[in-house]
Scaffold this motif. Sequence first.
Motif, PDB file in Angstrom:
ATOM      1  N   PRO A  26      23.388  17.902 -69.323  1.00 14.94           N
ATOM      2  CA  PRO A  26      22.609  19.119 -69.063  1.00 14.94           C
ATOM      3  C   PRO A  26      23.412  20.406 -69.253  1.00 14.94           C
ATOM      4  O   PRO A  26      22.831  21.484 -69.373  1.00 14.94           O
ATOM      5  N   LEU A  27      24.732  20.309 -69.290  1.00 18.62           N
ATOM      6  CA  LEU A  27      25.574  21.502 -69.395  1.00 18.62           C
ATOM      7  C   LEU A  27      26.264  21.633 -70.749  1.00 18.62           C
ATOM      8  O   LEU A  27      27.130  22.484 -70.925  1.00 18.62           O
ATOM      9  N   SER A  31      30.523  16.952 -77.173  1.00 21.21           N
ATOM     10  CA  SER A  31      30.179  17.129 -78.576  1.00 21.21           C
ATOM     11  C   SER A  31      30.814  15.984 -79.362  1.00 21.21           C
ATOM     12  O   SER A  31      31.764  15.357 -78.902  1.00 21.21           O
ATOM     13  N   LEU A  32      30.280  15.720 -80.528  1.00 20.68           N
ATOM     14  CA  LEU A  32      30.906  14.725 -81.401  1.00 20.68           C
ATOM     15  C   LEU A  32      32.037  15.382 -82.179  1.00 20.68           C
ATOM     16  O   LEU A  32      31.892  16.495 -82.685  1.00 20.68           O
ATOM     17  N   ALA A  33      33.156  14.683 -82.269  1.00 21.08           N
ATOM     18  CA  ALA A  33      34.328  15.201 -82.980  1.00 21.08           C
ATOM     19  C   ALA A  33      34.096  15.151 -84.485  1.00 21.08           C
ATOM     20  O   ALA A  33      33.335  14.319 -84.984  1.00 21.08           O
ATOM     21  N   LYS A  34      34.764  16.030 -85.192  1.00 19.70           N
ATOM     22  CA  LYS A  34      34.710  15.992 -86.652  1.00 19.70           C
ATOM     23  C   LYS A  34      35.581  14.854 -87.181  1.00 19.70           C
ATOM     24  O   LYS A  34      35.341  14.314 -88.251  1.00 19.70           O
ATOM     25  N   GLU A  35      36.610  14.480 -86.404  1.00 20.35           N
ATOM     26  CA  GLU A  35      37.486  13.379 -86.779  1.00 20.35           C
ATOM     27  C   GLU A  35      36.781  12.056 -86.504  1.00 20.35           C
ATOM     28  O   GLU A  35      35.823  11.999 -85.766  1.00 20.35           O
ATOM     29  N   VAL A  36      37.286  11.000 -87.092  1.00 21.23           N
ATOM     30  CA  VAL A  36      36.737   9.673 -86.864  1.00 21.23           C
ATOM     31  C   VAL A  36      37.782   8.791 -86.199  1.00 21.23           C
ATOM     32  O   VAL A  36      38.987   9.011 -86.347  1.00 21.23           O
ATOM     33  N   ASN A  37      37.310   7.764 -85.479  1.00 22.10           N
ATOM     34  CA  ASN A  37      38.229   6.807 -84.862  1.00 22.10           C
ATOM     35  C   ASN A  37      38.605   5.735 -85.889  1.00 22.10           C
ATOM     36  O   ASN A  37      38.214   5.813 -87.057  1.00 22.10           O
ATOM     37  N   LEU A  38      39.341   4.735 -85.457  1.00 26.84           N
ATOM     38  CA  LEU A  38      39.800   3.687 -86.395  1.00 26.84           C
ATOM     39  C   LEU A  38      38.658   2.893 -87.012  1.00 26.84           C
ATOM     40  O   LEU A  38      38.809   2.314 -88.085  1.00 26.84           O
ATOM     41  N   ARG A  39      37.509   2.864 -86.343  1.00 23.46           N
ATOM     42  CA  ARG A  39      36.352   2.135 -86.860  1.00 23.46           C
ATOM     43  C   ARG A  39      35.465   3.000 -87.758  1.00 23.46           C
ATOM     44  O   ARG A  39      34.459   2.533 -88.281  1.00 23.46           O
ATOM     45  N   GLY A  40      35.829   4.278 -87.926  1.00 23.21           N
ATOM     46  CA  GLY A  40      35.095   5.157 -88.832  1.00 23.21           C
ATOM     47  C   GLY A  40      33.961   5.937 -88.210  1.00 23.21           C
ATOM     48  O   GLY A  40      33.134   6.500 -88.923  1.00 23.21           O
ATOM     49  N   TYR A  41      33.893   5.999 -86.884  1.00 16.46           N
ATOM     50  CA  TYR A  41      32.823   6.727 -86.201  1.00 16.46           C
ATOM     51  C   TYR A  41      33.317   8.074 -85.685  1.00 16.46           C
ATOM     52  O   TYR A  41      34.443   8.191 -85.210  1.00 16.46           O
ATOM     53  N   ASN A  42      32.446   9.078 -85.755  1.00 20.49           N
ATOM     54  CA  ASN A  42      32.708  10.337 -85.071  1.00 20.49           C
ATOM     55  C   ASN A  42      32.500  10.069 -83.587  1.00 20.49           C
ATOM     56  O   ASN A  42      31.421   9.663 -83.184  1.00 20.49           O
ATOM     57  N   TYR A  43      33.504  10.282 -82.786  1.00 18.15           N
ATOM     58  CA  TYR A  43      33.453   9.932 -81.369  1.00 18.15           C
ATOM     59  C   TYR A  43      33.105  11.138 -80.499  1.00 18.15           C
ATOM     60  O   TYR A  43      33.267  12.285 -80.917  1.00 18.15           O
ATOM     61  N   ALA A  44      32.624  10.868 -79.296  1.00 13.66           N
ATOM     62  CA  ALA A  44      32.300  11.915 -78.333  1.00 13.66           C
ATOM     63  C   ALA A  44      33.582  12.454 -77.717  1.00 13.66           C
ATOM     64  O   ALA A  44      34.555  11.724 -77.536  1.00 13.66           O
ATOM     65  N   GLN A  45      33.564  13.751 -77.407  1.00 19.87           N
ATOM     66  CA  GLN A  45      34.705  14.369 -76.747  1.00 19.87           C
ATOM     67  C   GLN A  45      34.222  15.531 -75.884  1.00 19.87           C
ATOM     68  O   GLN A  45      33.256  16.195 -76.230  1.00 19.87           O
ATOM     69  N   PRO A  46      34.889  15.765 -74.749  1.00 15.86           N
ATOM     70  CA  PRO A  46      34.515  16.913 -73.922  1.00 15.86           C
ATOM     71  C   PRO A  46      35.016  18.197 -74.570  1.00 15.86           C
ATOM     72  O   PRO A  46      36.156  18.268 -75.030  1.00 15.86           O
ATOM     73  N   ILE A  47      34.144  19.210 -74.634  1.00 14.73           N
ATOM     74  CA  ILE A  47      34.560  20.484 -75.227  1.00 14.73           C
ATOM     75  C   ILE A  47      34.593  21.612 -74.199  1.00 14.73           C
ATOM     76  O   ILE A  47      35.339  22.554 -74.359  1.00 14.73           O
ATOM     77  N   LEU A  48      33.787  21.528 -73.162  1.00 18.61           N
ATOM     78  CA  LEU A  48      33.764  22.541 -72.107  1.00 18.61           C
ATOM     79  C   LEU A  48      34.193  21.884 -70.799  1.00 18.61           C
ATOM     80  O   LEU A  48      33.388  21.698 -69.892  1.00 18.61           O
ATOM     81  N   THR A  49      35.458  21.556 -70.685  1.00 22.41           N
ATOM     82  CA  THR A  49      35.929  20.777 -69.542  1.00 22.41           C
ATOM     83  C   THR A  49      35.765  21.499 -68.214  1.00 22.41           C
ATOM     84  O   THR A  49      35.575  20.863 -67.186  1.00 22.41           O
ATOM     85  N   ASP A  50      35.836  22.815 -68.194  1.00 19.32           N
ATOM     86  CA  ASP A  50      35.682  23.555 -66.936  1.00 19.32           C
ATOM     87  C   ASP A  50      34.234  23.622 -66.471  1.00 19.32           C
ATOM     88  O   ASP A  50      33.966  23.959 -65.327  1.00 19.32           O
ATOM     89  N   THR A  51      33.298  23.306 -67.331  1.00 18.63           N
ATOM     90  CA  THR A  51      31.880  23.401 -67.009  1.00 18.63           C
ATOM     91  C   THR A  51      31.335  22.125 -66.377  1.00 18.63           C
ATOM     92  O   THR A  51      30.349  22.161 -65.649  1.00 18.63           O
ATOM     93  N   CYS A  52      31.968  20.999 -66.602  1.00 22.85           N
ATOM     94  CA  CYS A  52      31.464  19.705 -66.131  1.00 22.85           C
ATOM     95  C   CYS A  52      31.342  19.678 -64.611  1.00 22.85           C
ATOM     96  O   CYS A  52      32.261  20.079 -63.890  1.00 22.85           O
ATOM     97  N   ASN A  53      30.190  19.206 -64.121  1.00 22.80           N
ATOM     98  CA  ASN A  53      29.979  19.096 -62.673  1.00 22.80           C
ATOM     99  C   ASN A  53      30.023  17.649 -62.192  1.00 22.80           C
ATOM    100  O   ASN A  53      29.800  17.379 -61.024  1.00 22.80           O
TER     101      ASN A  53
END
Length: 76
Positions: A26-27, A31-53
């Motif tokens: 909800p906040l 976001s999905l990263a532009k980089e890919v992991n070893l399996r070739g997927y764009n992985y999720a990553q926190p971008i606004l760490t101070d906003t997370c509740n």
Amino acid sequence: MARMKGAIVVNTERCKGCNLCVVACPLDVISLAKEVNLRGYNYAQPILTDTCNGCSSCATVCPDGCITVYRVKSES
């Protein structure tokens, strides 16, 4: 007054980039990263760490259990 502050940790190598956590947050913390992991997927990553509740909506919808949510009281 104390308020809850959250933090998420994503297992980037297990994440397959399904985007469910991004939609569920909800906040707009994730976001999905532009980089890919070893399996070739764009992985999720926190971008606004101070906003997370720490609501854990992201971890609830993750089909692979890649997200761990931590909650701590913040004195601010």
